[in-house]
Motif scaffolding. Sequence first.
Motif, mmCIF file in Angstrom:
data_model
loop_
_atom_site.group_PDB
_atom_site.id
_atom_site.type_symbol
_atom_site.label_atom_id
_atom_site.label_comp_id
_atom_site.label_asym_id
_atom_site.label_seq_id
_atom_site.Cartn_x
_atom_site.Cartn_y
_atom_site.Cartn_z
ATOM 1 N N ASN A 45 5.536 10.155 15.300
ATOM 2 C CA ASN A 45 5.421 11.240 16.276
ATOM 3 C C ASN A 45 6.624 12.176 16.332
ATOM 4 N N GLY A 46 7.697 11.916 15.577
ATOM 5 C CA GLY A 46 8.804 12.863 15.554
ATOM 6 C C GLY A 46 8.389 14.217 15.011
ATOM 7 N N SER A 47 7.367 14.215 14.142
ATOM 8 C CA SER A 47 6.858 15.454 13.546
ATOM 9 C C SER A 47 6.194 16.365 14.572
ATOM 10 N N PHE A 48 5.846 15.815 15.724
ATOM 11 C CA PHE A 48 5.260 16.609 16.803
ATOM 12 C C PHE A 48 6.318 17.503 17.443
ATOM 13 N N TYR A 49 7.527 16.991 17.576
ATOM 14 C CA TYR A 49 8.567 17.685 18.326
ATOM 15 C C TYR A 49 9.346 18.686 17.481
ATOM 16 N N SER A 50 9.497 18.412 16.202
ATOM 17 C CA SER A 50 10.250 19.333 15.341
ATOM 18 C C SER A 50 9.889 19.046 13.887
ATOM 19 N N LEU A 51 10.181 20.019 13.029
ATOM 20 C CA LEU A 51 9.965 19.811 11.603
ATOM 21 C C LEU A 51 10.965 18.779 11.093
ATOM 22 N N GLN A 52 10.465 17.743 10.448
ATOM 23 C CA GLN A 52 11.322 16.723 9.869
ATOM 24 C C GLN A 52 11.752 17.158 8.475
ATOM 25 N N ARG A 53 12.613 16.389 7.853
ATOM 26 C CA ARG A 53 13.104 16.719 6.522
ATOM 27 C C ARG A 53 12.448 15.836 5.460
ATOM 28 N N PRO A 54 12.303 16.345 4.238
ATOM 29 C CA PRO A 54 11.751 15.513 3.168
ATOM 30 C C PRO A 54 12.493 14.198 2.985
ATOM 31 N N SER A 55 13.816 14.224 3.169
ATOM 32 C CA SER A 55 14.595 12.996 3.005
ATOM 33 C C SER A 55 14.210 11.941 4.040
ATOM 34 N N SER A 56 13.825 12.390 5.231
ATOM 35 C CA SER A 56 13.398 11.435 6.266
ATOM 36 C C SER A 56 12.059 10.806 5.901
ATOM 37 N N TYR A 57 11.108 11.641 5.476
ATOM 38 C CA TYR A 57 9.811 11.090 5.067
ATOM 39 C C TYR A 57 9.985 10.122 3.894
ATOM 40 N N ALA A 58 10.837 10.480 2.946
ATOM 41 C CA ALA A 58 11.069 9.612 1.793
ATOM 42 C C ALA A 58 11.677 8.284 2.232
ATOM 43 N N MET A 59 12.600 8.327 3.190
ATOM 44 C CA MET A 59 13.211 7.099 3.700
ATOM 45 C C MET A 59 12.179 6.227 4.412
ATOM 46 N N TRP A 60 11.327 6.857 5.227
ATOM 47 C CA TRP A 60 10.302 6.072 5.931
ATOM 48 C C TRP A 60 9.349 5.405 4.936
ATOM 49 N N ALA A 61 9.012 6.130 3.891
ATOM 50 C CA ALA A 61 8.139 5.540 2.873
ATOM 51 C C ALA A 61 8.831 4.364 2.181
ATOM 52 N N ALA A 62 10.116 4.515 1.907
ATOM 53 C CA ALA A 62 10.854 3.469 1.194
ATOM 54 C C ALA A 62 11.041 2.217 2.040
ATOM 55 N N HIS A 63 11.090 2.372 3.358
ATOM 56 C CA HIS A 63 11.348 1.241 4.248
ATOM 57 C C HIS A 63 10.080 0.495 4.652
ATOM 58 N N THR A 64 8.926 0.916 4.167
ATOM 59 C CA THR A 64 7.657 0.278 4.532
ATOM 60 C C THR A 64 6.994 -0.313 3.290
ATOM 61 N N PRO A 65 6.192 -1.358 3.469
ATOM 62 C CA PRO A 65 5.643 -2.069 2.303
ATOM 63 C C PRO A 65 4.435 -1.374 1.692
ATOM 64 N N PRO A 66 4.068 -1.764 0.481
ATOM 65 C CA PRO A 66 2.851 -1.219 -0.144
ATOM 66 C C PRO A 66 1.633 -1.485 0.733
ATOM 67 N N GLY A 67 0.735 -0.497 0.775
ATOM 68 C CA GLY A 67 -0.478 -0.635 1.574
ATOM 69 C C GLY A 67 -0.341 -0.178 3.008
ATOM 70 N N PHE A 68 0.885 0.066 3.454
ATOM 71 C CA PHE A 68 1.124 0.537 4.816
ATOM 72 C C PHE A 68 0.709 2.002 4.931
ATOM 73 N N VAL A 69 0.303 2.423 6.146
ATOM 74 C CA VAL A 69 -0.177 3.793 6.359
ATOM 75 C C VAL A 69 0.501 4.404 7.591
ATOM 76 N N PHE A 70 0.951 5.641 7.444
ATOM 77 C CA PHE A 70 1.443 6.422 8.577
ATOM 78 C C PHE A 70 0.368 7.419 9.009
ATOM 79 N N ALA A 71 0.072 7.472 10.299
ATOM 80 C CA ALA A 71 -0.592 8.639 10.868
ATOM 81 C C ALA A 71 0.516 9.611 11.272
ATOM 82 N N VAL A 72 0.326 10.889 11.033
ATOM 83 C CA VAL A 72 1.372 11.884 11.275
ATOM 84 C C VAL A 72 0.900 12.853 12.349
ATOM 85 N N LYS A 73 1.722 13.024 13.355
ATOM 86 C CA LYS A 73 1.358 13.906 14.461
ATOM 87 C C LYS A 73 1.716 15.344 14.118
#
Length: 297
Positions: A45-73
Amino acid sequence: MPGKVLIGVSGWRYTPWRGHFYPRGLAQWRELQHASRVFNSLELNGSFYSLQRPSSYAMWAAHTPPGFVFAVKGSRYITHMLKLRGIDVALANFFASGLFELGEKLGPILWQFPPMMRFHPQVFEDFFRLLPQTTHEAAQIALRRDERLQGRESLQPGRNRRLRHAVEVRHESFVDPAFIRLLRKYRIAWVVADTPNPWPLYEDVTSDFVYMRLHGSTELYNSRYTGAELERWARCIEAWRDGGEPEDARLICPTRARARAGRDVYCYFDNTDKRHAPVNARELMDLLGVRWTPPPA
């Protein structure tokens, strides 16, 4: 075959969860790792309040396991400030801001509207027509970003994948069969949003997936769901997962959705203030027999 059931919480960085849901002493940067190994999906939900950075999305992807899914606000600049008018550049900036860095972990995009915003059929049809149906379409939109994203954009979508959109509304004017028909026309999910009155709670199925947000049934963002309440939600999810609808579904449109072999169901608990969300989410997973056993962090 039955659809997938993805259950989690909205957000993951909450101070009251530390020492309760999160083990005492767990480093803050490891909280996402922990949450993504308890739940198979989270609402970003951080994407709701402001534009995030590609590096943040890449970090979130790297910190989560295969098969995991993000819903993006989706951005509130589009929904709350511009109110869907003159949004071409804002939509381009949103899709250029880093969503593609999630790769296969990019799930539905949630568009939430403010309580004072009414249903204007043409405004919403124009918006739905703009929404990309695939990641490659989103990448074409992203090319129109403005100078604010210079040097901080992400424009490579990778493999072409379908994009799913869901809409959460909070004004009684949307309690109109015409809005349900419009959602079905564009295959956009009506968000089943459980909140105290006066926000509308209905359970119409408008796409090949269902999106749920459980904010607390008696006190917004606060109340804990009882066993009986969770059992009803479990029955609803089982019906949706199997491609049907609950017999007691609360409907705006008398015409029910066509039955399917199955529907994916995304369910996020947002009753966070007193640490209820992670507890309720795990209880619902147990009721449904949802097992999530990713590799350890």
